[in-house]
Each structure stands twice: as C-alpha cells, then as structure tokens.
Design a protein around this motif. Sequence first.
Motif, PDB file in Angstrom:
ATOM      1  N   LEU A 194       1.601  10.120  11.870  1.00 50.86           N
ATOM      2  CA  LEU A 194       0.307   9.618  11.880  1.00 50.86           C
ATOM      3  C   LEU A 194      -0.634  10.760  11.139  1.00 50.86           C
ATOM      4  O   LEU A 194      -1.272  10.295  10.517  1.00 50.86           O
ATOM      5  CB  LEU A 194      -0.088   9.333  13.279  1.00 50.86           C
ATOM      6  CG  LEU A 194       0.637   7.963  13.723  1.00 50.86           C
ATOM      7  CD1 LEU A 194       0.025   7.673  15.347  1.00 50.86           C
ATOM      8  CD2 LEU A 194      -0.295   6.749  13.000  1.00 50.86           C
ATOM      9  N   VAL A 195      -0.360  11.897  11.528  1.00 54.49           N
ATOM     10  CA  VAL A 195      -1.348  13.045  11.008  1.00 54.49           C
ATOM     11  C   VAL A 195      -1.357  12.992   9.428  1.00 54.49           C
ATOM     12  O   VAL A 195      -2.148  13.212   8.932  1.00 54.49           O
ATOM     13  CB  VAL A 195      -0.992  14.126  11.692  1.00 54.49           C
ATOM     14  CG1 VAL A 195      -1.651  15.499  10.957  1.00 54.49           C
ATOM     15  CG2 VAL A 195      -1.269  14.253  13.231  1.00 54.49           C
ATOM     16  N   THR A 196       0.026  12.812   9.057  1.00 53.62           N
ATOM     17  CA  THR A 196       0.318  13.114   7.635  1.00 53.62           C
ATOM     18  C   THR A 196       0.169  11.797   6.611  1.00 53.62           C
ATOM     19  O   THR A 196       0.409  11.753   5.423  1.00 53.62           O
ATOM     20  CB  THR A 196       1.692  13.818   7.278  1.00 53.62           C
ATOM     21  OG1 THR A 196       2.503  12.894   7.846  1.00 53.62           O
ATOM     22  CG2 THR A 196       1.652  15.114   7.965  1.00 53.62           C
ATOM     23  N   GLY A 197       0.025  10.535   7.266  1.00 53.75           N
ATOM     24  CA  GLY A 197      -0.083   9.395   6.511  1.00 53.75           C
ATOM     25  C   GLY A 197       1.307   9.085   6.036  1.00 53.75           C
ATOM     26  O   GLY A 197       1.510   8.408   4.810  1.00 53.75           O
ATOM     27  N   THR A 198       2.485   9.202   6.940  1.00 49.96           N
ATOM     28  CA  THR A 198       3.729   8.840   6.259  1.00 49.96           C
ATOM     29  C   THR A 198       4.448   7.703   7.408  1.00 49.96           C
ATOM     30  O   THR A 198       3.795   7.813   8.516  1.00 49.96           O
ATOM     31  CB  THR A 198       4.557   9.904   6.193  1.00 49.96           C
ATOM     32  OG1 THR A 198       4.621  10.836   7.435  1.00 49.96           O
ATOM     33  CG2 THR A 198       4.000  11.082   5.084  1.00 49.96           C
TER      34      THR A 198
END
Length: 168
Positions: free
Chosen positions: A104-108
């Motif tokens: 979620l943090v890295t957009g993956t």
Amino acid sequence: MSSPTAQPAESYNPYEAPKADAPAALQPEERSRLRLASGGRRFVNLVVDYMGLMLFTFLVGMIFGLLGGAEVFEQANDTLLGLVMMFAYYVSMEAIFGTTLGKLVTGTRVVMEDGSRAGLGRIAIRTLCRFIPFEAFTFLTRGAAPVGLHDGLSKTRVILVRGADDAR
C-alpha cells in the motif's frame, strides 16, 4: 423527474461488485506492459511489512489476552508462533486485498503472471516460499524489475499500480 446530470440506470449501479484493478487475463503482448515493481520498492515493502507483521502480532496477542487466552502465547514455541503469524499476515492481506501494508505504501500489488488476481492457493504457496532461508533477498539480484524466488515458484508478480516507474 430526473435531473440533467443523472446517469442512465444501466451505466451506474451502486450495488454492483467492484471492478477488478487488473484484467482477468492478459494477452502475451499485454503481459510485457505490466509494470513490475523495482528492487527498491520491494525492499521498502519488506521493511514496512516487517513492521506491519509486528503490529499484526501485537494486535492478535492483545485480542487473545483480552479473551483470556494469553497462555496460548506464553506456552507456544516462539519460532512456530512467528511462522504462524507471518503466514496469517501475508495470506490474509494478499488474498483479501491483493496487497499488504508495505505494498500500500509503495503503490504495488500482487497479481498472477498474466495480470489476473492471485487466488488463495497461489498466495499460500507464495507465503510458504517466504520461509526459505534468505529468500527475502532474492529479488535484489535481478536488476531494476526483479522477480523473487517466492514470485517465481508461485507464478505471481508484484506490479506497480500507482506512481511513476522508477528510474533505471
């Protein structure tokens, strides 16, 4: 009486199931367009997910403590308990949401090799492969768009769903 901005009933249904982020199955030429997450993003996933795993374990421990089951944690083998918590964290997050806190943090997110949603069985295989010693670092050896051992064995990939591609 309808307003001029109202949408036709067939184009909008608030009760229909959410649309999938990834297409059901991509053609071979479309598969090459999947934006694989870089080694840097994967490393951030690893660090943030480690913290998420600690938070998850703490919350499960608190729930057991409040329900009077604290002796389960006190009597359990620490290594076995850690493996069970890790399995529960990754399988529940990736099977339900296709993502973990780190992703979620890295957009993956996790998808199958063809871009479709990864099922529970593949996620379970992916998570069991994480128990292989030093497996967490196998994605660091393959260049800008790595595929880790747990990705290859489970036929899954971690793709970029938000943000710009990383500089290569």
